[in-house]
Design an enzyme around this catalytic site. Structure first.
Site, PDB file in Angstrom:
ATOM      1  N   GLN A 193      -0.552   1.281  -3.216  1.00 25.86           N
ATOM      2  CA  GLN A 193       0.635   1.456  -2.358  1.00 25.86           C
ATOM      3  C   GLN A 193       0.758   2.924  -1.976  1.00 25.86           C
ATOM      4  OE1 GLN A 193       4.144  -1.062  -4.130  1.00 25.86           O
ATOM      5  NE2 GLN A 193       2.750  -0.555  -5.780  1.00 25.86           N
ATOM      6  N   HIS A 213      -0.064   0.390   2.176  1.00 30.06           N
ATOM      7  CA  HIS A 213       1.047   1.087   2.843  1.00 30.06           C
ATOM      8  C   HIS A 213       0.543   2.203   3.760  1.00 30.06           C
ATOM      9  CE1 HIS A 213       4.172  -0.316  -0.421  1.00 30.06           C
ATOM     10  NE2 HIS A 213       3.751  -1.296   0.357  1.00 30.06           N
ATOM     11  N   CYS A 241      -0.757   6.250  16.958  1.00 25.55           N
ATOM     12  CA  CYS A 241       0.002   6.328  18.208  1.00 25.55           C
ATOM     13  C   CYS A 241       1.052   5.229  18.221  1.00 25.55           C
ATOM     14  CB  CYS A 241      -0.925   6.196  19.421  1.00 25.55           C
ATOM     15  SG  CYS A 241       0.010   6.145  20.970  1.00 25.55           S
ATOM     16  N   CYS A 278       0.139   3.047  21.688  1.00 29.33           N
ATOM     17  CA  CYS A 278      -1.050   2.201  21.889  1.00 29.33           C
ATOM     18  C   CYS A 278      -1.729   1.788  20.588  1.00 29.33           C
ATOM     19  CB  CYS A 278      -2.057   2.890  22.823  1.00 29.33           C
ATOM     20  SG  CYS A 278      -3.006   4.207  22.013  1.00 29.33           S
TER      21      CYS A 278
HETATM   22  N1  APR Z   1       2.170   7.087 -15.857  1.00 34.01           N
HETATM   23  C1  APR Z   1       2.383   5.768 -15.599  1.00 34.01           C
HETATM   24  N2  APR Z   1       3.456   5.307 -14.941  1.00 34.01           N
HETATM   25  C2  APR Z   1       4.368   6.212 -14.547  1.00 34.01           C
HETATM   26  C3  APR Z   1       4.230   7.599 -14.797  1.00 34.01           C
HETATM   27  C4  APR Z   1       3.074   8.029 -15.489  1.00 34.01           C
HETATM   28  N3  APR Z   1       2.852   9.311 -15.769  1.00 34.01           N
HETATM   29  N4  APR Z   1       5.317   8.233 -14.285  1.00 34.01           N
HETATM   30  C5  APR Z   1       6.090   7.290 -13.752  1.00 34.01           C
HETATM   31  N5  APR Z   1       5.535   6.055 -13.898  1.00 34.01           N
HETATM   32  C6  APR Z   1       6.045   4.743 -13.467  1.00 34.01           C
HETATM   33  C7  APR Z   1       7.547   4.632 -13.440  1.00 34.01           C
HETATM   34  O1  APR Z   1       8.031   4.243 -14.709  1.00 34.01           O
HETATM   35  C8  APR Z   1       7.770   3.570 -12.365  1.00 34.01           C
HETATM   36  O2  APR Z   1       7.748   2.270 -12.929  1.00 34.01           O
HETATM   37  O3  APR Z   1       5.625   4.563 -12.125  1.00 34.01           O
HETATM   38  C9  APR Z   1       6.553   3.744 -11.437  1.00 34.01           C
HETATM   39  C10 APR Z   1       6.860   4.390 -10.103  1.00 34.01           C
HETATM   40  O4  APR Z   1       7.705   3.558  -9.363  1.00 34.01           O
HETATM   41  P1  APR Z   1       8.185   3.937  -7.874  1.00 34.01           P
HETATM   42  O5  APR Z   1       8.634   5.343  -7.849  1.00 34.01           O
HETATM   43  O6  APR Z   1       9.141   2.898  -7.444  1.00 34.01           O
HETATM   44  O7  APR Z   1       6.821   3.872  -7.024  1.00 34.01           O
HETATM   45  P2  APR Z   1       6.081   2.615  -6.399  1.00 34.01           P
HETATM   46  O8  APR Z   1       6.252   1.407  -7.254  1.00 34.01           O
HETATM   47  O9  APR Z   1       4.720   3.038  -6.062  1.00 34.01           O
HETATM   48  O10 APR Z   1       6.903   2.416  -5.052  1.00 34.01           O
HETATM   49  C11 APR Z   1       6.531   1.395  -4.160  1.00 34.01           C
HETATM   50  O11 APR Z   1       8.082   2.190  -2.541  1.00 34.01           O
HETATM   51  O12 APR Z   1       9.170   3.817  -1.248  1.00 34.01           O
HETATM   52  C12 APR Z   1       8.112   2.979  -1.364  1.00 34.01           C
HETATM   53  O13 APR Z   1       6.316   2.988   0.058  1.00 34.01           O
HETATM   54  C13 APR Z   1       6.762   3.563  -1.147  1.00 34.01           C
HETATM   55  O14 APR Z   1       4.638   2.728  -1.914  1.00 34.01           O
HETATM   56  C14 APR Z   1       5.953   3.055  -2.309  1.00 34.01           C
HETATM   57  C15 APR Z   1       6.736   1.822  -2.746  1.00 34.01           C
END
Ligand code: APR
Length: 226
Positions: free
Chosen positions: A87, A105, A113, A116
């Site tokens: 993601q 993502h 663009c 287009c």
């Molecule tokens: N090691 C492992 N996991 C970790 C660490 C680490 N060092 N630090 C944080 N985390 C975990 C957190 O506990 C949490 O569960 O990673 C996760 C991050 O979650 P989000 O911040 O919600 O990220 P993500 O799940 O990738 O978000 C999904 O949301 O805004 C959108 O498009 C964006 O792709 C993204 C999507």
């Protein structure tokens, strides 16, 4: 063994990229609706460009960590067939040596663009003046809320054939990625969560291992390969 791996912001956290929803995460201090929706871009494209310019500069200053490197090594092993879905819009998997990474993502390293649909490598700094040859306004090639993630057919096919589905460093809040664990389970795969702490989807997984990605991911890869 066929393995489908889904990574989220948590895998890049220890590289210095930060996450979205943890305490102090990106969406705590920035307005998701203004910066990560087509409507936000239509309303204030300069603000959206400024945000992604900052993220692009940030990723250029970060290095892949031991978790990215371990997954690249796993992909190279002929005993396993790995489909790596992320993601994340950064290129840390590729810089660790992974190939054929499915960026569901998109990536902020590519310009798209808005008129287009043409794509080209994003300049370091994008602005409302960044234009396609057709004259259309350029946007980062990232999938915003309300848009359909990329490569869903390919991901669905990989989930159907998977023996094991592993989610790494993702909160399990954002669909459709959050639904992959149930889909994989319905297709008969074993499921494993590797995360700092139990995610929103934790109870959907058959197995889990909690801790920083730079420790739990190399540890798990080592188990698979020995
Ligand atoms: N090691 C492992 N996991 C970790 C660490 C680490 N060092 N630090 C944080 N985390 C975990 C957190 O506990 C949490 O569960 O990673 C996760 C991050 O979650 P989000 O911040 O919600 O990220 P993500 O799940 O990738 O978000 C999904 O949301 O805004 C959108 O498009 C964006 O792709 C993204 C999507």
């Amino acid at each position: 063994m066929r393995i489908v791996i889904l990574t989220g912001a948590g895998i890049s956290a220890e590289s210095g990229m930060g996450t979205f929803r943890d305490k102090g995460g990106l969406w705590e201090n920035a307005d998701l609706m203004k910066l990560a929706t087509p409507e936000g871009f239509a309303e204030d494209p300069a603000a959206v460009h400024a945000f992604y310019n900052m993220r692009r500069a940030k990723v250029r200053s970060c290095q892949p960590n031991a978790a990215h490197v371990a997954l690249a090594a796993l992909q190279m092993d002929p005993r396993v067939e790995v489909t790596l879905v992320t993601q994340n819009v950064d290129d840390l998997h590729e810089r660790a040596g992974s190939r054929d990474v499915i960026h569901m993502h998109g990536t902020h390293l590519v310009a798209l663009c808005a008129a287009c649909g043409d794509r080209w490598p994003a300049p370091e700094v994008m602005s409302v003046e960044t234009r396609c040859v057709c004259g259309g306004m350029a946007r980062p090639d990232v999938v915003w809320f309300g848009e359909v993630p990329y490569h869903m057919d390919r991901i669905g096919a990989a989930l159907q054939r998977a023996d094991l589905f592993v989610a790494i460093g993702t909160s399990g809040v954002v669909y459709p990625a959050a639904g992959f664990v149930r889909a994989a389970q319905e297709f008969g795969a074993d499921t494993l969560e590797l995360n700092l702490e139990p995610s929103e989807r934790a109870t959907d997984f058959a197995r889990s291992c909690f801790g920083p990605a730079t420790e739990v991911v190399p540890g798990w890869v080592n188990e698979v390969l020995t």
